[in-house]
Design an enzyme around this catalytic site. Structure first.
Site, PDB file in Angstrom:
ATOM      1  N   ASP A   1      49.540 -58.223  32.117  1.00  0.00           N
ATOM      2  CA  ASP A   1      50.593 -57.698  31.259  1.00  0.00           C
ATOM      3  C   ASP A   1      49.987 -56.538  30.469  1.00  0.00           C
ATOM      4  O   ASP A   1      48.769 -56.331  30.496  1.00  0.00           O
ATOM      5  CB  ASP A   1      51.086 -58.803  30.325  1.00  0.00           C
ATOM      6  CG  ASP A   1      52.102 -58.310  29.312  1.00  0.00           C
ATOM      7  OD1 ASP A   1      53.065 -57.647  29.703  1.00  0.00           O
ATOM      8  OD2 ASP A   1      51.903 -58.601  28.110  1.00  0.00           O
TER       9      ASP A   1
ATOM     10  N   ASP B   1      51.487 -54.965  26.912  1.00  0.00           N
ATOM     11  CA  ASP B   1      51.607 -55.177  25.467  1.00  0.00           C
ATOM     12  C   ASP B   1      50.998 -56.507  25.059  1.00  0.00           C
ATOM     13  O   ASP B   1      51.380 -57.562  25.586  1.00  0.00           O
ATOM     14  CB  ASP B   1      53.079 -55.150  25.049  1.00  0.00           C
ATOM     15  CG  ASP B   1      53.587 -53.747  24.765  1.00  0.00           C
ATOM     16  OD1 ASP B   1      52.971 -53.057  23.941  1.00  0.00           O
ATOM     17  OD2 ASP B   1      54.597 -53.346  25.375  1.00  0.00           O
TER      18      ASP B   1
END
Length: 281
Positions: free
Chosen positions: A58, A60
């Site tokens: 991922d 963020d």
């Protein structure tokens, strides 16, 4: 923009002051499991991934500590439109209602009485504010460079998979100097459904031509962990901002504090050298 309240103890350094500064501390106030323990969630095992072929990340909160900046942007803009009777949202509200969610979903969560187009314009403006803040204050998660080098040295395949809009993803990856690291970047906005649905991770697996049986995911949010599990992969939870127990309850197989965590490296070495599953021992 309205002037942010400075009395909140969670973020003593206001990032709307346009000066270079240290990213503010974003300490959780939610009760969580001890950070010294790393229990395994029995719902999803990492034992099936040996031999390891790929790792998905991922962006963020997983590559960089961006949640405080998202929080500031949402807090200021929501207060400006009178959300919650004009009282600023707190950290707990952000974690439980905003973190990890796609903007289209947030339209109905935060602005259910607005027309969709108007609500999406609000989200677009919020992302523009976030990018201005990120350009000044973004920091990588501690140890990121070390884990990236480890991945490259082993020749593992890798992809970034995010619910963030393209402009955000491109900015963050560029600032982290990871343009040449990722072979594939998958945007949820280009999939049929965003996280917590598995579609973005399934698309990454297809693009890399790898099996979920030999791949695991680094994620920091509940929605991301559910998406990874839904795609048939175990997830290592990053307790960057979200409570450890929340990530475990979502299905994380292992929770770490950052990429320097000794428990992570012990397990990675065991996986490669002895083809053993990640464990909490």
């Amino acid at each position: 923009m309205s002037t942010l309240a400075t009395s909140l103890h969670l973020f003593p350094n206001n990032p709307f002051v346009r000066t270079k500064s240290v990213l503010p501390t974003f300490s959780t106030t939610i009760t969580s499991a001890s950070s010294s323990s790393y229990p395994i969630n029995s719902n999803v095992s990492l034992s099936s991934i040996a031999p390891l072929e790929a790792i998905l990340f991922d962006i963020d909160g997983t590559l960089c500590d961006s949640d405080p900046l998202h929080y500031y942007a949402f807090r200021d803009m929501l207060q400006e439109i009178g959300f919650n009777d004009g009282s600023p949202i707190d950290e707990e509200f952000f974690i439980n209602n905003i973190s990890g969610k796609h903007n289209e979903e947030l339209c109905s969560v935060l602005l259910p009485d607005w027309e969709f187009e108007k609500a999406m314009k609000f989200m677009v403006d919020k992302e523009a504010l976030f990018r201005r803040l990120a350009a000044e204050q973004l920091e990588p998660i501690s140890g990121l460079n070390n884990v990236c080098k480890w991945v490259e040295d082993l020749g593992l395949k890798r992809a970034a998979v995010t619910n963030a809009p393209r402009s955000n993803a491109e900015l963050l990856i560029s600032m982290l100097k990871l343009e040449d690291f990722f072979e594939v970047i998958v945007l949820a906005e280009e999939c049929a459904r965003p996280k917590p649905f598995p579609d973005p991770y399934l698309k990454a697996l297809n693009a890399l031509k790898v099996s979920p049986n030999h791949t695991f995911v680094f994620e920091d949010s509940v929605s991301g962990i559910k998406a990874a599990n839904g795609a048939g992969m175990p997830a290592v939870g990053m307790a960057t901002r979200n409570p450890e127990q929340m990530l475990l309850d979502a299905g994380a197989s292992l929770v770490i504090q950052d990429y320097n965590d000794p428990k992570l490296w012990e397990n990675l070495q065991e996986m490669v050298q002895q083809k053993l599953p990640i464990s909490s021992k």
